[in-house]
Design a protein around this motif. Structure first.
Motif, short mmCIF file in Angstrom:
data_model
loop_
_atom_site.label_atom_id
_atom_site.label_comp_id
_atom_site.label_asym_id
_atom_site.label_seq_id
_atom_site.Cartn_x
_atom_site.Cartn_y
_atom_site.Cartn_z
N GLU A 159 0.84 -1.20 0.00
CA GLU A 159 0.00 0.00 0.00
C GLU A 159 0.87 1.25 0.00
N LYS A 160 0.56 2.19 -0.86
CA LYS A 160 1.33 3.43 -0.96
C LYS A 160 1.11 4.28 0.29
N SER A 161 2.00 5.23 0.50
CA SER A 161 1.88 6.12 1.66
C SER A 161 0.56 6.88 1.58
N THR A 162 -0.05 7.07 2.72
CA THR A 162 -1.35 7.74 2.77
C THR A 162 -1.30 8.96 3.66
N VAL A 163 -2.26 9.83 3.49
CA VAL A 163 -2.45 10.99 4.36
C VAL A 163 -3.92 11.05 4.75
N GLU A 209 -7.04 13.38 -2.44
CA GLU A 209 -7.02 12.91 -3.83
C GLU A 209 -5.77 13.43 -4.55
N GLU A 210 -5.42 14.68 -4.30
CA GLU A 210 -4.21 15.24 -4.91
C GLU A 210 -2.98 14.42 -4.51
N TRP A 211 -2.93 14.05 -3.24
CA TRP A 211 -1.79 13.29 -2.75
C TRP A 211 -1.74 11.90 -3.39
N GLU A 216 5.68 10.09 -6.56
CA GLU A 216 6.42 10.16 -5.30
C GLU A 216 7.18 11.47 -5.16
N SER A 217 7.74 11.97 -6.26
CA SER A 217 8.50 13.23 -6.21
C SER A 217 7.58 14.40 -5.89
N LYS A 218 6.36 14.37 -6.44
CA LYS A 218 5.40 15.44 -6.16
C LYS A 218 4.94 15.36 -4.71
N GLN A 219 4.78 14.14 -4.18
CA GLN A 219 4.42 14.00 -2.78
C GLN A 219 5.51 14.60 -1.89
#
Length: 519
Positions: A159-163, A209-211, A216-219
């Motif tokens: 699972e990718k990193s979440t916020v 949603e943006e996140w 990954e670089s944008k995050q």
């Protein structure tokens, strides 16, 4: 002098009448300086009145009646209706239309969900009482939910990193009916020129949603930008002197003023303890924004920069009707997402509404080690209140399968894993892993009696939920302390207790009138 009916009235009589009219108008005029939603109402409160918010004639068909589950405790529809407590009972006063151009900005607490929730309710209270717009921080990783050691609610492999943000857990649509809110990006767009906010901060992260859609670089860019936003805010608030050092372990907010509360309705010393009163001042009112910098400086303390208390223990009101209306707003507008209760209702349908004992045993990530007890100690402490062979639902972060075997020898023990997962009754029910703890709080609200963990904010919120759903017993019982058969759990809180609610936060909701304001 002649009246319209032809009755002669002397000049002195006319003067007396005019004086009386002026007295009445003054006596019933709105309280000066108070938001209209905290002013005494002169509307009728009779049952069925369109202005009362009650009975069959209430606006939108809202009922004051508590949905009854006693005769059919396994009826899912009745259980769900009972659990969605904000949809029945007294209706709240609407807020004025529009978005005030004065704000409350806050940084989230650095603890887990219920620490964040408690502080958030303090921020909501200040925004509500000062008639300011609440600025929601950019989404970020929440401790024990998006990051940190996971005893439960673990992310799936890969699972990718979440916020998360407040909308991940709270019904923001209902909240917006009482509190005007904007995102941080929207706040910056509105006030960038007034506050001279650097252009590099104009595109802070807007949504989850943006996140999730970002590379990954944008995050990483968003992460760095958020840090720069908080750094700028620290500097700007220091220069303006608008950061509120109101840690709830050292302060109590008196509303509308310290003088008014002391003169009209001073709180009992047991509720205040050694905390100092604070108030909203005319100087604060001139500020474009007020700032709550949670965990400032080595994570802060509850004496200054951590706002960790049940919100009812942080506030003292000069008038009863002000307190009642705030409590009503908190109940009706600041609640968890409906889907949390919809999943929980399925569990309660299996157990039966108020047909089981609810027990919360915290075993990990709690700094108060004195609250940790062996299963045998816990059982012996609460045994006097248990019925032979009954069902006990245990909400816990204990990972050892055999830890509660001493309970299983005498009682029917049910836990989360007995309902969810392969081959379990609710294996096909979908929900966010982030809601697991919230769902368990809602389940525990529907037990016939509840035993919590001492000094646990998770347990404390369950007790408030039990008050909201009108559970048959809302006493304060803890498995870490000996409970006698005759104990009613109504011990008075003392020493400025900031971990628990006074029962009036759910008891003083029905005895006041309602004003439905139509713009």
């Amino acid at each position: 002098m002649f009246s319209r009916t032809g009755v002669i009235m002397s000049s002195s009589t006319v003067l007396l009448v005019l004086m009386y009219v002026m007295f009445v108008l003054h006596a019933y005029a709105p309280a000066a300086g108070l938001p209209f939603f905290l002013q005494p109402s002169t509307k009728s409160t009779s049952s069925g009145s369109a202005d009362s918010g009650g009975g069959e004639g209430a606006k939108g068909g809202r009922s004051r009646d508590v949905p009854v589950t006693d005769d059919d405790p396994y009826n899912h529809d009745l259980i769900l209706q009972r659990m969605k407590y904000w949809t029945w009972g007294p209706e709240n006063t609407a807020r004025p239309p529009g978005t005030p151009r004065k704000y409350v900005i806050f940084k989230r607490d650095c603890g887990g969900f219920n620490n964040i929730r408690m502080a958030f309710e303090v921020f909501v209270a200040v925004a509500f009482l000062s008639n300011r717009t609440l600025v929601i921080p950019p989404p970020e990783g929440w401790y024990l939910i998006d990051a940190g050691p996971f005893a439960r609610m673990k992310p799936k492999p890969g699972e990718k990193s979440t916020v998360s943000d407040e909308g991940t857990f709270f019904d923001m649509t209902d909240m917006a009916k009482a509190i005007p809110m904007v995102s941080t990006r929207r706040f910056i767009q509105l006030e960038k020129e007034t506050l001279n906010i650097p252009k590099s901060l104009h595109t802070v992260l807007e949504s989850i949603e943006e996140w999730s859609q970002a590379e990954e670089s944008k995050q990483g860019f968003y992460w760095d930008q958020n840090k720069q936003w908080w750094k700028w805010l620290e500097n700007d608030s220091t220069q303006r002197g608008n950061a509120l050092q109101w840690g709830s372990g050292g302060h109590v907010m008196y509303y509308p003023t310290i003088k008014a509360v002391k003169e009209s309705r001073p709180p009992e010393r047991r509720l205040v303890g050694f905390r100092s009163p604070v108030e909203l001042t005319p100087q604060m009112d001139k500020q474009t924004y007020l700032y709550f910098p949670s965990c400032r400086g080595e994570e802060g303390s509850t004496e200054d920069w951590r706002y960790l208390s049940q919100v009812g223990s942080f506030l003292a009101f000069a008038e009863q009707h002000m307190e009642n209306r705030f409590h009503r707003m908190l109940r009706n507008n600041v609640h968890l997402l409906p889907e949390v209760f919809e999943v929980a209702a399925k569990v309660v349908t299996e157990l039966g509404a108020f047909q089981f004992v609810a027990l919360h045993v915290r075993r990990n990530e709690l700094q108060y080690k004195s609250s940790f007890k062996s299963a045998t100690e816990s059982l012996n402490n609460i045994r006097s209140k248990l019925h032979k062979g009954e069902t006990i639902y245990i909400a816990t972060d204990e990972v050892k399968e055999d830890f509660f075997d001493v309970f299983r020898k005498e009682f029917v023990v049910r836990q989360w894993k007995d309902f969810f997962g392969t081959g379990r009754p609710l294996e096909n029910v979908e929900f966010s892993r982030k809601h697991e703890g919230l769902i368990e709080m809602a389940v525990c609200s529907m037990g016939r009696i509840f035993f919590g963990t001492s000094l646990s904010t998770f347990s404390a919120y369950i007790r408030r939920l039990r008050g909201y759903v009108r559970a048959p017993d809302t006493g304060l019982f803890q498995h870490s302390k000996k409970v006698s058969a005759g104990d009613d759990g109504k011990e008075k809180l003392s020493g400025g207790d900031i971990f628990h609610d006074e029962p009036d936060i759910w008891e003083e909701l029905d005895d006041i009138d309602t004003v439905n304001v139509v713009p």
